[in-house]
Design a protein around this motif. Structure first.
Motif, short mmCIF file in Angstrom:
data_model
loop_
_atom_site.label_atom_id
_atom_site.label_comp_id
_atom_site.label_asym_id
_atom_site.label_seq_id
_atom_site.Cartn_x
_atom_site.Cartn_y
_atom_site.Cartn_z
N ARG B 199 0.58 -1.04 0.07
CA ARG B 199 -0.15 0.03 0.00
C ARG B 199 0.77 0.99 0.11
NH1 ARG B 199 -5.75 -0.59 1.25
NH2 ARG B 199 -5.48 -2.59 1.35
N TRP B 200 2.22 1.41 1.08
CA TRP B 200 2.91 2.91 0.30
C TRP B 200 3.82 2.83 -0.25
CZ3 TRP B 200 7.97 2.76 1.99
CH2 TRP B 200 7.72 1.71 3.19
N LEU B 201 4.44 0.61 -0.44
CA LEU B 201 5.19 0.75 -1.43
C LEU B 201 5.39 1.27 -2.08
CD1 LEU B 201 8.62 0.00 -1.48
CD2 LEU B 201 7.89 -2.36 -1.30
N VAL B 202 4.04 1.14 -2.98
CA VAL B 202 4.57 1.87 -4.67
C VAL B 202 4.22 2.49 -4.91
CG1 VAL B 202 1.92 0.93 -6.71
CG2 VAL B 202 3.20 -1.29 -4.85
N ALA B 231 9.04 -0.66 -12.66
CA ALA B 231 8.83 -1.81 -13.57
C ALA B 231 8.86 -2.72 -12.10
CB ALA B 231 9.46 -2.70 -14.40
N ALA B 232 9.39 -2.27 -10.71
CA ALA B 232 9.70 -3.31 -10.37
C ALA B 232 8.22 -2.86 -9.47
CB ALA B 232 10.38 -2.80 -8.94
N ALA B 233 7.52 -1.49 -9.45
CA ALA B 233 5.86 -1.40 -8.48
C ALA B 233 5.03 -2.14 -9.27
CB ALA B 233 5.32 0.11 -9.12
N GLY B 234 5.08 -2.50 -10.66
CA GLY B 234 4.35 -3.63 -11.57
C GLY B 234 4.47 -5.10 -10.15
N GLY B 241 -0.69 -10.75 -5.77
CA GLY B 241 -1.77 -11.02 -5.66
C GLY B 241 -2.38 -10.10 -6.67
N ARG B 242 -3.03 -8.68 -6.95
CA ARG B 242 -3.24 -8.04 -7.58
C ARG B 242 -4.02 -8.31 -9.11
NH1 ARG B 242 -3.69 -3.08 -3.96
NH2 ARG B 242 -2.55 -3.20 -2.24
N THR B 304 7.95 -2.68 -21.09
CA THR B 304 8.25 -4.45 -20.86
C THR B 304 9.12 -4.84 -19.92
OG1 THR B 304 9.02 -3.20 -23.02
CG2 THR B 304 10.43 -4.97 -23.05
N LEU B 305 9.66 -4.47 -19.08
CA LEU B 305 10.22 -4.76 -18.16
C LEU B 305 9.14 -6.50 -17.31
CD1 LEU B 305 12.90 -3.15 -16.84
CD2 LEU B 305 13.22 -4.99 -17.90
N LEU B 306 7.98 -5.24 -17.27
CA LEU B 306 6.54 -5.70 -16.36
C LEU B 306 6.34 -7.24 -16.72
CD1 LEU B 306 4.71 -5.87 -13.64
CD2 LEU B 306 3.48 -3.97 -14.65
#
Lengths: 94, 332
Positions: B199-202, B231-234, B241-242, B304-306
């Motif tokens: 919730r806060w990291l993204v 991409a890391a956020a994704g 599991g979103r 692309t990375l995601l």
């Protein structure tokens, strides 16, 4: 004076890192190893960043160091929780 | 800090890097090998920092250690569901291990050849005098480039061709990923603790990506580092599991995938029409054009990375949610 204080903080931080690493290598099971590593390293990083913050050129740099510590704190606590929960699930076989 | 203690530090760093590389390659357990590889990447980033190349250090930490690590872990997970491979047919195992040894030697030889070539190139560059002509040429022309970070000036202005082609390579890779067909449904919804972190990291990751993109003009950062952070956020969202991981659906996704190359080409062609040569920005516009291209490139790189982590064409959010519900019902 600031140099002395900062050195003391960094040395204290290193001590906790050392303790955590010894705990990781010597403790008998996953839970106690995880406990030693996470807690000692979180405190170690806190002391280390406090020691480095005393050398920071401005307030912004200090804040950044504190932010890094807080982010690592949350991330490592969460990953320790996830690893422990996964291990417990495998143990109980559910 | 004096020279001797730095030398000791460098020596320790070098030994750790080589040791970790060896341990990662020699590991029989793939998951352990990948985790050692991640540690190797992080120490490599420190080494780049010591070489005063913070741009490369950032890219190595974000892409080399972070996202590649996540990709490899996901691959290991896909390859061995429930570690059933140890019960495989022994005959097949033997022929497989024979092929594996040949492959290992082939890779070793190729790596040695590459290392030899690089060492030769380095020696050649060091022996030719004077060897600082390139840095001097860059700092002489930096004012005209529109940015004050020399790395960004090279990537987006002086050698913009290379970056355009790199983005084209990424676009080709993502087309290959799409050819793999539909991606799997993803992970189970996270528990409350991990969900709290997400919730806060993204939002923080998205903010950091924007900062890296913006700061790239005058300090270490830029489209690749920002794209990797985005991409890391994704990746975090998918691990949690979103059903929605930040990728748009359908046609919009294709636009985002092609945006980097598309905007780059559009800028180049417009400049051609205006009578300049391809990607030769007018100095007054250079800063804005670079930011425009980098923004599009960041989105493409992140997508692309995601998509590489997702491992195929993403299912639309509704389908994923339905699959999650179905799985929950089964597990009940």
């Amino acid at each position: 004076m600031i140099d002395l204080l900062s050195s003391l903080l960094i040395l204290a931080g290193l001590f906790f890192y050392l303790a955590g690493s010894i705990g990781l290598l010597r403790l008998p099971d996953l839970y106690s190893r995880l406990h030693a590593l996470t807690k000692a390293d979180n405190l170690g990083l806190g002391l280390l960043s406090a020691g480095l913050a005393l050398h920071a050129q401005d307030l912004l740099m200090m804040l950044k160091l504190m932010l890094i510590w807080l982010a690592v704190l949350a991330a490592s606590a969460t990953s320790a929780h996830l690893i422990a929960r996964q291990a417990r699930r495998q143990e109980t076989g559910s | 800090m004096n020279a001797t203690s730095l030398l000791v530090f460098d020596g320790l760093l070098l030994c750790s890097i080589v040791g970790l590389a060896w341990a990662s390659l020699a590991s029989h357990d793939e998951r352990r090998g990948v985790i050692l590889f991640i540690a190797f990447g992080l120490l490599l980033a420190v080494a780049w920092g010591r070489l005063l190349a913070p741009d490369v250090a950032l890219a190595e930490a974000a892409i080399g250690a972070g996202l590649s690590g996540a990709l490899l872990l996901a691959a290991v997970r896909k390859q061995s569901p429930g570690s059933s491979r140890t019960h495989a047919n022994p005959d097949r195992n033997r022929s497989e291990s024979g092929a594996k040894v040949v492959l290992q030697w082939l890779v070793t030889l190729l790596c040695a050849a590459l290392a030899g070539t690089l060492a030769w190139a380095l020696l050649h560059a060091l022996s030719s005098t004077p060897h600082d002509t390139l840095p001097r040429a860059i700092s002489d022309n930096l004012v005209a480039s529109g940015v004050s970070n020399p790395v960004t000036a090279v990537l987006l202005n002086f050698r913009a061709y290379d970056t355009l082609l790199e983005l084209a390579v990424l676009l080709t890779a993502v087309l290959g990923i799409f050819a793999l067909g539909q991606a799997t449904a993803g992970y189970q919804p996270a528990g409350p603790v991990f969900d709290g972190l997400v919730r806060w990291l993204v939002p923080v990751l998205i903010l950091t990506a924007g900062y890296l993109l913006w700061v790239g003009a005058h300090a270490p950062g830029g489209a690749f580092q920002a794209g990797a952070t985005l991409a890391a956020a994704g990746v975090v969202l998918r691990l949690a599991g979103r059903s929605r991981i930040g990728l748009p659906d359908g046609f919009a996704l294709r636009i985002v995938m092609a945006a980097g190359v598309g905007v780059f080409l559009l800028v180049g062609l417009t400049l051609l029409l205006l009578g300049r040569s391809f990607l030769d920005y007018p100095p007054a516009w250079a800063s804005a054009l670079i930011l425009l291209i980098e923004t599009a490139a960041m989105l493409s790189i992140a997508a692309t990375l995601l998509l590489a982590f997702v491992g195929g064409q993403p299912q639309s959010a509704g389908v994923t949610a339905a699959a999650n519900r179905q799985r929950e019902e089964i597990s009940r």
